[in-house]
Each structure stands twice: as C-alpha cells, then as structure tokens.
Design a protein around this motif. Structure first.
Motif, PDB file in Angstrom:
ATOM      1  N   GLY A  12       0.823  -1.203   0.000  1.00  0.00           N
ATOM      2  CA  GLY A  12       0.000   0.000   0.000  1.00  0.00           C
ATOM      3  C   GLY A  12       0.853   1.248   0.000  1.00  0.00           C
ATOM      4  O   GLY A  12       2.081   1.174  -0.020  1.00  0.00           O
ATOM      5  N   MET A  13       0.231   2.390  -0.021  1.00  0.00           N
ATOM      6  CA  MET A  13       0.889   3.694   0.012  1.00  0.00           C
ATOM      7  C   MET A  13       1.826   3.900  -1.178  1.00  0.00           C
ATOM      8  O   MET A  13       2.901   4.465  -1.060  1.00  0.00           O
ATOM      9  CB  MET A  13       1.679   3.887   1.313  1.00  0.00           C
ATOM     10  CG  MET A  13       0.858   3.784   2.571  1.00  0.00           C
ATOM     11  SD  MET A  13       1.826   4.046   4.056  1.00  0.00           S
ATOM     12  CE  MET A  13       2.913   2.631   4.037  1.00  0.00           C
ATOM     13  N   ALA A  22       4.697   9.032  -1.931  1.00  0.00           N
ATOM     14  CA  ALA A  22       4.284   7.628  -1.958  1.00  0.00           C
ATOM     15  C   ALA A  22       5.251   6.853  -1.065  1.00  0.00           C
ATOM     16  O   ALA A  22       6.259   6.321  -1.530  1.00  0.00           O
ATOM     17  CB  ALA A  22       4.296   7.094  -3.382  1.00  0.00           C
ATOM     18  N   HIS A  23       4.973   6.793   0.226  1.00  0.00           N
ATOM     19  CA  HIS A  23       5.893   6.186   1.187  1.00  0.00           C
ATOM     20  C   HIS A  23       6.081   4.688   0.968  1.00  0.00           C
ATOM     21  O   HIS A  23       7.071   4.119   1.414  1.00  0.00           O
ATOM     22  CB  HIS A  23       5.405   6.430   2.618  1.00  0.00           C
ATOM     23  CG  HIS A  23       5.473   7.860   3.013  1.00  0.00           C
ATOM     24  ND1 HIS A  23       6.648   8.509   3.306  1.00  0.00           N
ATOM     25  CD2 HIS A  23       4.491   8.796   3.148  1.00  0.00           C
ATOM     26  CE1 HIS A  23       6.403   9.761   3.615  1.00  0.00           C
ATOM     27  NE2 HIS A  23       5.105   9.968   3.520  1.00  0.00           N
ATOM     28  N   GLY A  24       5.166   4.037   0.291  1.00  0.00           N
ATOM     29  CA  GLY A  24       5.269   2.600   0.044  1.00  0.00           C
ATOM     30  C   GLY A  24       6.098   2.244  -1.169  1.00  0.00           C
ATOM     31  O   GLY A  24       6.199   1.084  -1.551  1.00  0.00           O
ATOM     32  N   SER A  25       6.714   3.225  -1.797  1.00  0.00           N
ATOM     33  CA  SER A  25       7.596   3.022  -2.942  1.00  0.00           C
ATOM     34  C   SER A  25       8.886   3.772  -2.647  1.00  0.00           C
ATOM     35  O   SER A  25       8.882   5.004  -2.565  1.00  0.00           O
ATOM     36  CB  SER A  25       6.940   3.555  -4.214  1.00  0.00           C
ATOM     37  OG  SER A  25       7.818   3.453  -5.314  1.00  0.00           O
ATOM     38  N   VAL A  40      13.169  -0.104   4.852  1.00  0.00           N
ATOM     39  CA  VAL A  40      11.912   0.592   4.559  1.00  0.00           C
ATOM     40  C   VAL A  40      10.897   0.317   5.654  1.00  0.00           C
ATOM     41  O   VAL A  40      10.252   1.229   6.182  1.00  0.00           O
ATOM     42  CB  VAL A  40      11.362   0.176   3.181  1.00  0.00           C
ATOM     43  CG1 VAL A  40       9.960   0.719   2.953  1.00  0.00           C
ATOM     44  CG2 VAL A  40      12.294   0.642   2.077  1.00  0.00           C
ATOM     45  N   ARG A  41      10.742  -0.950   6.015  1.00  0.00           N
ATOM     46  CA  ARG A  41       9.750  -1.325   7.027  1.00  0.00           C
ATOM     47  C   ARG A  41      10.041  -0.645   8.360  1.00  0.00           C
ATOM     48  O   ARG A  41       9.131  -0.137   9.026  1.00  0.00           O
ATOM     49  CB  ARG A  41       9.723  -2.855   7.186  1.00  0.00           C
ATOM     50  CG  ARG A  41       8.719  -3.374   8.195  1.00  0.00           C
ATOM     51  CD  ARG A  41       7.297  -3.065   7.762  1.00  0.00           C
ATOM     52  NE  ARG A  41       6.336  -3.333   8.806  1.00  0.00           N
ATOM     53  CZ  ARG A  41       5.366  -4.221   8.727  1.00  0.00           C
ATOM     54  NH1 ARG A  41       5.218  -4.948   7.643  1.00  0.00           N
ATOM     55  NH2 ARG A  41       4.526  -4.382   9.723  1.00  0.00           N
ATOM     56  N   ALA A  42      11.297  -0.607   8.761  1.00  0.00           N
ATOM     57  CA  ALA A  42      11.665   0.036  10.023  1.00  0.00           C
ATOM     58  C   ALA A  42      11.318   1.523  10.002  1.00  0.00           C
ATOM     59  O   ALA A  42      10.812   2.062  10.993  1.00  0.00           O
ATOM     60  CB  ALA A  42      13.152  -0.159  10.306  1.00  0.00           C
ATOM     61  N   ASP A  48       5.080   5.403  11.970  1.00  0.00           N
ATOM     62  CA  ASP A  48       3.684   4.969  12.054  1.00  0.00           C
ATOM     63  C   ASP A  48       2.877   5.417  10.829  1.00  0.00           C
ATOM     64  O   ASP A  48       1.783   5.946  10.945  1.00  0.00           O
ATOM     65  CB  ASP A  48       3.036   5.480  13.341  1.00  0.00           C
ATOM     66  CG  ASP A  48       1.739   4.740  13.665  1.00  0.00           C
ATOM     67  OD1 ASP A  48       1.608   3.566  13.260  1.00  0.00           O
ATOM     68  OD2 ASP A  48       0.856   5.336  14.308  1.00  0.00           O
ATOM     69  N   LEU A  49       3.454   5.169   9.646  1.00  0.00           N
ATOM     70  CA  LEU A  49       2.797   5.562   8.399  1.00  0.00           C
ATOM     71  C   LEU A  49       1.958   4.416   7.857  1.00  0.00           C
ATOM     72  O   LEU A  49       2.410   3.269   7.801  1.00  0.00           O
ATOM     73  CB  LEU A  49       3.835   5.970   7.353  1.00  0.00           C
ATOM     74  CG  LEU A  49       4.627   7.228   7.676  1.00  0.00           C
ATOM     75  CD1 LEU A  49       5.746   7.427   6.669  1.00  0.00           C
ATOM     76  CD2 LEU A  49       3.715   8.440   7.686  1.00  0.00           C
TER      77      LEU A  49
END
Length: 78
Positions: A12-13, A22-25, A40-42, A48-49
C-alpha cells in the motif's frame, strides 16, 4: 558484499496525491533485498505511516549494482 540499489514496493501507500509522498515506494541502498525491505519497514513503523498491512512487502527489484559488469545491466556509483 557490495552495495546495490533496490526499488522496494509495499502493498500500500504507492500512489501519490498532489503534494504527497508515496511512502510505500522507495529506493534503498543495501547489500541484499532483505536488508532493503527491513530498512523501509523500520522507517514506516517508526513513523507509524499507513496501516500495518500496507507496510508489507509487495516486491523488491534490483535496480543497479556497484560493480564493473552488473548482471542487472545498471551500474551504481557510490
């Protein structure tokens, strides 16, 4: 190990609205694809996005490598 450039896509995102990110890319320099996703996950978790399921990995693509003849076809200069 040598550094590589990865494009990390989360589930997502990944779409941009006007003036948003687009924080998910994300593009990440790491030694392997697992480290790229962990970075990225950290960052997403710390800030908390999005929702937890939007932070899950969808795809990690090798974009470039720091070597003379990279198998991916693109050189990374660090």
């Amino acid at each position: 190990m040598r550094k590589k450039l990865y494009h990390v896509l989360c589930s997502g995102m990944t779409t941009r609205m006007a003036g948003e990110t687009a924080h998910g890319s994300a593009y990440v320099v790491a030694e392997d694809s697992e480290e790229a996703y962990r970075k990225v996950r950290a960052s997403l978790d710390k800030r908390d996005l999005g929702f937890s399921n939007e932070r899950e990995m969808y795809r990690v693509e090798l974009m470039a490598e720091n070597t003379d003849y990279p198998p991916c076809g693109h050189s990374l200069y660090t």
